[in-house]
Write a protein that holds these residues in place. Sequence first.
Motif, PDB file in Angstrom:
ATOM      1  N   VAL A   1       0.848  -1.192   0.000  1.00 26.75           N
ATOM      2  CA  VAL A   1       0.000   0.000   0.000  1.00 26.75           C
ATOM      3  C   VAL A   1       0.886   1.246   0.000  1.00 26.75           C
TER       4      VAL A   1
ATOM      5  N   TYR B   1      -6.001   2.372   4.315  1.00 25.34           N
ATOM      6  CA  TYR B   1      -6.952   1.902   3.321  1.00 25.34           C
ATOM      7  C   TYR B   1      -6.187   1.184   2.216  1.00 25.34           C
TER       8      TYR B   1
ATOM      9  N   GLN C   1     -12.494   6.875   0.489  1.00 27.70           N
ATOM     10  CA  GLN C   1     -11.273   7.685   0.352  1.00 27.70           C
ATOM     11  C   GLN C   1     -11.594   9.160   0.119  1.00 27.70           C
ATOM     12  N   GLY C   2     -12.773   9.411  -0.449  1.00 25.92           N
ATOM     13  CA  GLY C   2     -13.152  10.781  -0.760  1.00 25.92           C
ATOM     14  C   GLY C   2     -13.619  11.589   0.433  1.00 25.92           C
TER      15      GLY C   2
ATOM     16  N   ALA D   1     -12.074  11.129   3.591  1.00 28.53           N
ATOM     17  CA  ALA D   1     -11.028  11.051   4.604  1.00 28.53           C
ATOM     18  C   ALA D   1     -10.164  12.295   4.438  1.00 28.53           C
ATOM     19  N   CYS D   2     -10.214  13.171   5.428  1.00 32.01           N
ATOM     20  CA  CYS D   2      -9.651  14.518   5.226  1.00 32.01           C
ATOM     21  C   CYS D   2      -8.193  14.501   4.915  1.00 32.01           C
TER      22      CYS D   2
ATOM     23  N   GLY E   1      -0.314  11.525  -1.738  1.00 33.19           N
ATOM     24  CA  GLY E   1      -1.424  11.898  -2.606  1.00 33.19           C
ATOM     25  C   GLY E   1      -0.989  12.576  -3.891  1.00 33.19           C
ATOM     26  N   ASP E   2       0.314  12.619  -4.159  1.00 32.27           N
ATOM     27  CA  ASP E   2       0.851  13.275  -5.361  1.00 32.27           C
ATOM     28  C   ASP E   2       0.323  14.700  -5.507  1.00 32.27           C
ATOM     29  N   LEU E   3       0.345  15.479  -4.434  1.00 32.61           N
ATOM     30  CA  LEU E   3      -0.224  16.819  -4.493  1.00 32.61           C
ATOM     31  C   LEU E   3       0.724  17.777  -5.207  1.00 32.61           C
ATOM     32  N   ASP E   4       0.144  18.905  -5.669  1.00 29.65           N
ATOM     33  CA  ASP E   4       0.932  19.854  -6.467  1.00 29.65           C
ATOM     34  C   ASP E   4       1.523  20.929  -5.557  1.00 29.65           C
TER      35      ASP E   4
ATOM     36  N   ASP F   1       0.546  24.921  -5.093  1.00 26.49           N
ATOM     37  CA  ASP F   1      -0.589  25.454  -4.337  1.00 26.49           C
ATOM     38  C   ASP F   1      -0.317  25.303  -2.842  1.00 26.49           C
TER      39      ASP F   1
ATOM     40  N   ALA G   1      -2.872  23.586  -0.522  1.00 31.63           N
ATOM     41  CA  ALA G   1      -3.189  22.164  -0.714  1.00 31.63           C
ATOM     42  C   ALA G   1      -3.006  21.414   0.613  1.00 31.63           C
ATOM     43  N   ALA G   2      -3.715  20.288   0.750  1.00 28.41           N
ATOM     44  CA  ALA G   2      -3.730  19.505   2.000  1.00 28.41           C
ATOM     45  C   ALA G   2      -4.026  20.417   3.179  1.00 28.41           C
ATOM     46  N   LEU G   3      -5.061  21.240   3.060  1.00 23.09           N
ATOM     47  CA  LEU G   3      -5.493  22.150   4.124  1.00 23.09           C
ATOM     48  C   LEU G   3      -4.331  23.004   4.624  1.00 23.09           C
TER      49      LEU G   3
ATOM     50  N   GLY H   1      -4.793  20.086  -4.601  1.00 21.38           N
ATOM     51  CA  GLY H   1      -5.312  18.830  -4.084  1.00 21.38           C
ATOM     52  C   GLY H   1      -5.200  18.710  -2.576  1.00 21.38           C
TER      53      GLY H   1
ATOM     54  N   GLY I   1     -13.512   8.089  -4.614  1.00 14.99           N
ATOM     55  CA  GLY I   1     -13.857   9.135  -3.651  1.00 14.99           C
ATOM     56  C   GLY I   1     -14.551  10.353  -4.231  1.00 14.99           C
TER      57      GLY I   1
END
Lengths: 602, 186
Positions: free
Chosen positions: A81, A102, A131-132, A134-135, A566-569, A572, A575-577, B88, B119
């Motif tokens: 995972v 998960y 998954q959508g 889960a913060c 999460g492969d975030l950009d 920004d 991102a991720a709060l 994201g 999700g």
Amino acid sequence: MGGARLALVLAVSLTLQPASPILAQPTSSQPAAPHFAMGPEDGQWTIPQKNYASTRYSDLSEINIETVKNLQVAFTFSTGVNKGHESAPLVVGGTMYVLSPYPNILYALDLTQPGAPMKWQYNPKPAAAAQGVACCDVVNRGPTFANGRIFFTTLDAHVVAVNAETGEEVWRTKLGDINRGETMTMAPLVVKDKVIVGISGGEYGVRGWIQALNIEDGTSVWKAYSTGPDQDVKIGPNFKPFYDSDKGADLGVTTWPADAWQQGGGTVWGWLSYDPDLNLLYHGTGNPGPWNPNQRPGDNKWTAGIFARDADTGEARWFYQTAPHDLHDWDNINEMILLDLEWEGRPRKVLVHPGRTGFVYVIDRTTGEVLSAKPFHALTAVTGVDMETGRLQVNSEKEPVNNRVIRDICPTAPGAKDWNPSAFSHKTGLLYIPHMNMCMDWESVEPNYIAGTPYLGAEVRMYPGPGGHMGEFTAWDIKEGKELWTINERFPVWSGTLATAGDVVFYGTMDGWFKAVHARTGEVLWQFKTSSGIIGQPTTYRGPDGKQYVAILSGVGGWAGSIVSGDLDPRDGTAALGFVNAMRELKNVTTKGGTLYVFKLP
Amino acid sequence: MKHLPLILLSAILLSACEREDREYRSNPVTAETEEKIALVPLSAGPSGPTEHRSGLGKEYEENAYHIAQGKKFYVWFNCNGCHANGGGGSGPPLMDDRWFYGGQIENIVQTIREGRPNGMPSFRGKIPDDQIWQIAAYVRSMGRNVPKAAAPGRNDDMHSGPAEQRRPPGEVIDGGQVPPAAQMPQ
């Protein structure tokens, strides 16, 4: 004059002392683990907290300050995972249990065989759509063992019981609805014949609760909400909070704007402790919803606080709110370590809680009285805790205003420290706290409640605190309320902690190092670079061969590491709060992937 | 012929107004446009997948008004709670070049309507169809897959990164979803 100068020099050197590595000598009056956390060491690690007092301490000492430098890899295991691995590997008898994030696969490894081959895997197949909602990554904080069964929660809000020998499902209960943003991530705690669990989803306007299930079949025995009428919260005649602000009828309704408590958060997704002498269960409640405090004038009971409940009935005994009318997402779900100590000449049963607000609280666990609250993090948003009223003192300049960016708020939304648990050494009497050193900018905006979607109303961006590093690992003197030594880390320390009788303390870093530290001086005695960043909880056990082992899951992620998992950009910052603003560099130093590492001496 | 410069000027001015075109009658929530699109470049036979686009997508994503409306609805419908300002969070980034379920505006419209297995909720019947198109047009602007002149400039809120208009023209690479785990049949 000369004498006065000498006194001044002495005073200065004394005040400087805590920052330098000094030898902490055990004294007769140092805090001690209660008797129910002592007992003879059986060499197992059956629940993530290790014992009901949540000390995360093992009496094993084969790996100690002399020998730890020779630690080497005994075996590894890929979980398959790629998400954040926050779970604790458990050991019961000759079997190790590893729970993945998960899709929440439970693996059993046979420690009696060379290389610890897989005995079985149990796959609960949680709904992918969970998954959508889960913060902050799709994490799980561990399974727990009791009565020949492994119990754990799944992301789509089920609790399962699995036969620890065979891997067969014994029962499975659905407790939440992902369409309302309800998920589960916490490690259950078994008390007598009940499995205690709580719900996650504080970022989705979920109304938080804690629930006790029958250990035999998973049916609900009692359930207590964190908001709403007293009956729902299980507040009755035996509820005796210490402070006046918690006294009154239906405060879970009246401290909110009309009906706002129904989406009021106060989720229960963190750590549980239990005192068998008092028969009290201790749990925290999460942040109120939404994040934007301007939407919810009032103290927002019973969010962001600590409950003591009767373990048999769930009835509330006392409550203490660490963040009344929480301004900055300061959930109160961090670990609660139960200790005995002498306070002002009197023996007290206490609960020690390093909170998101930036203070280490020492609370009388029989009454809920705060004995001390000392800062362990740089603070701008709060100034202290009023010892008369117990109320958190906030700096009004840092209070959110709609559509205005408020700068330099410390600590941040994940707090001075988040979920990742501290450890208490029964030997040194010190608390070892993995935490952060960060600040943030915050803009409150009007939120919009749509069930099953986030309910926040805030734009956040975080950055390093004073000194430029983001993580700290601190040895803490509980009675004095001050740090003895601190190790700075580049990234937030998002891993748990393990203390051992060998005077070695373990933790991991988000850039992948697993570290063994001298419990008294903070000297790093040994370290090993794992394949990914570490956010898991180290555990130790005596193997079937009689040797001591140390286990840790590597696999970066969680809220802090979701930029990688999460492969975030990184362009920004919100991102991720808001965590991505601080974590851009993490992409350059680690990749995702879950692997178990187990170490031993040659 | 002396009117030629005037005619030319009018033509230029009129064409510049396309950026600002707007429809005044909103679609009912239940109505739904139908574009024939494929999710993959592969098809049976050598000719590639059969697709037919009505041109509606171009109308939306080259229009500053639609994109600006989409930016507003993106926040109103809580898209930013998961996808932030494009970087994201619990949902994947929208400003990068990875498009698990297709990066053309028609694909994005379909993703918002249907939801996606890992999700993404389905918003069909919850958002009027033209507003879904506007949100999709804004999402296209996050990776600057729309004309620079139509992309939003910097907004009044917290500076999260460079404004859509200032981002370099984007790319769309379809697919790339990694299955979450080594799940074994039970």
